[in-house]
Motif scaffolding. Structure first.
Motif, PDB file in Angstrom:
ATOM      1  N   VAL A  34      -3.254  -0.072  -3.840  1.00  0.00           N
ATOM      2  CA  VAL A  34      -2.918  -1.385  -3.291  1.00  0.00           C
ATOM      3  C   VAL A  34      -2.442  -2.237  -4.466  1.00  0.00           C
ATOM      4  O   VAL A  34      -3.092  -2.272  -5.511  1.00  0.00           O
ATOM      5  N   ASN A  55       0.862  -1.171   0.000  1.00  0.00           N
ATOM      6  CA  ASN A  55       0.000   0.000   0.000  1.00  0.00           C
ATOM      7  C   ASN A  55       0.904   1.229   0.000  1.00  0.00           C
ATOM      8  O   ASN A  55       2.075   1.138  -0.366  1.00  0.00           O
ATOM      9  N   TRP A  61      -1.526   4.348   6.209  1.00  0.00           N
ATOM     10  CA  TRP A  61      -2.968   4.518   6.060  1.00  0.00           C
ATOM     11  C   TRP A  61      -3.464   5.784   6.745  1.00  0.00           C
ATOM     12  O   TRP A  61      -2.834   6.287   7.679  1.00  0.00           O
ATOM     13  N   SER A  80      -2.642   5.540   2.103  1.00  0.00           N
ATOM     14  CA  SER A  80      -3.805   4.944   1.447  1.00  0.00           C
ATOM     15  C   SER A  80      -5.065   5.215   2.264  1.00  0.00           C
ATOM     16  O   SER A  80      -5.003   5.307   3.489  1.00  0.00           O
TER      17      SER A  80
END
Length: 269
Positions: free
Chosen positions: A237, A131, A136, A147
């Motif tokens: 991804v 990713n 994240w 991501s």
């Protein structure tokens, strides 16, 4: 074989120009140069994902007709998902691509494709994945190299190579060409041989190359599942090429597939 770009109403030449503006996928190291890194400042405002909001993630998917759940507790049987995440999964979804990041700041993750049957959610194989470089986020801003966390419909696909046999609308063309190197110096060529558009800040039912950004340019876009190039991405991804082929052949729009993605701790909330 003629390009299937026409199925989306985007000429091949236009698709090639559009990909030069996309920056959600792939990546460049600090000293690297890529098709993403060489774009103008205006184009870079489209880079990366934006905040994962349920209203954008699942509103379209919820509106599509689908079979009623055979088990109202079915979504709870997906491992590692907490009530907030489960609430975002449309009732009609019968395929879930579960992407679980190692931790909030990690660029490595794993992917499992689940299908809902009379027996409940049944998993397929587990695939290693990458990713974004910095992990994240619930609230991405352009350039943060993270991501998006959330649940997103999967409705459209494409790639540089011919359709491998997917049921999704598939746009083949030179617009999916990419060169240069990634964050770890790895070549990016072939990363977009196969892609599935993740419906974050995009218009469903269009080519992955479509430029429309419903939430605005500052919220990013161009977030895809695509072929792994051996290093972190800018927001997408990525899995091995053979796994992308398998994913494309398995995803079925009649089953209303979605991707559930994020780090393990966030998904458990």
């Amino acid at each position: 074989m003629a390009s299937s770009t026409r199925r989306f109403g985007i000429p091949a030449a236009a698709g090639l120009a559009l990909v030069l503006m996309l920056a959600g996928c792939g990546g460049a190291g600090a000293g690297g140069r890529t098709a993403h890194a060489d774009r103008s400042a205006a184009a870079r405002t489209q880079e990366g994902p934006g905040p994962a909001t349920e209203s954008v993630v699942s509103r379209t998917a919820r509106a599509r007709p689908g079979p009623a759940p055979s088990d109202s507790a079915g979504p709870a049987r997906l491992p590692g998902l907490g009530p907030r995440t489960l609430a975002q999964i449309p009732d009609s979804a019968r395929q879930v691509v579960l992407v679980t990041g190692r931790d909030k700041n990690s660029s490595t993750s794993q992917v499992v494709l689940y299908r809902h049957t009379e027996a409940g959610w049944e998993p397929g194989a587990t695939w290693p994945a990458h990713n974004a470089l910095r992990g994240w986020t619930d609230d991405h801003r352009v350039g943060d190299l993270r991501s998006p966390i959330g649940v997103f419909a999967l409705t459209d696909a494409g790639g540089l190579l011919a359709d491998p046999g997917t049921r999704l609308p598939y746009d083949q063309g030179r617009g999916f060409t990419i060169n240069g190197t990634g964050f770890e110096g790895e070549p990016l060529a072939g990363s977009f041989d196969y892609v599935v558009a993740i419906n974050y800040n995009r218009r469903p039912g269009t080519s992955p190359l479509d430029w429309t950004r419903p939430l605005g340019a500052d919220k990013g876009g161009g977030i895809w599942l695509h072929v792994d190039h051996g290093g972190p991405t800018q927001g997408c991804v990525s899995v091995a090429k053979r796994h992308m082929r398998e994913l494309l052949r398995t995803l079925d729009p009649a089953l209303h597939p979605v991707v559930v993605m994020g780090d393990a701790a966030s998904l458990a909330r």
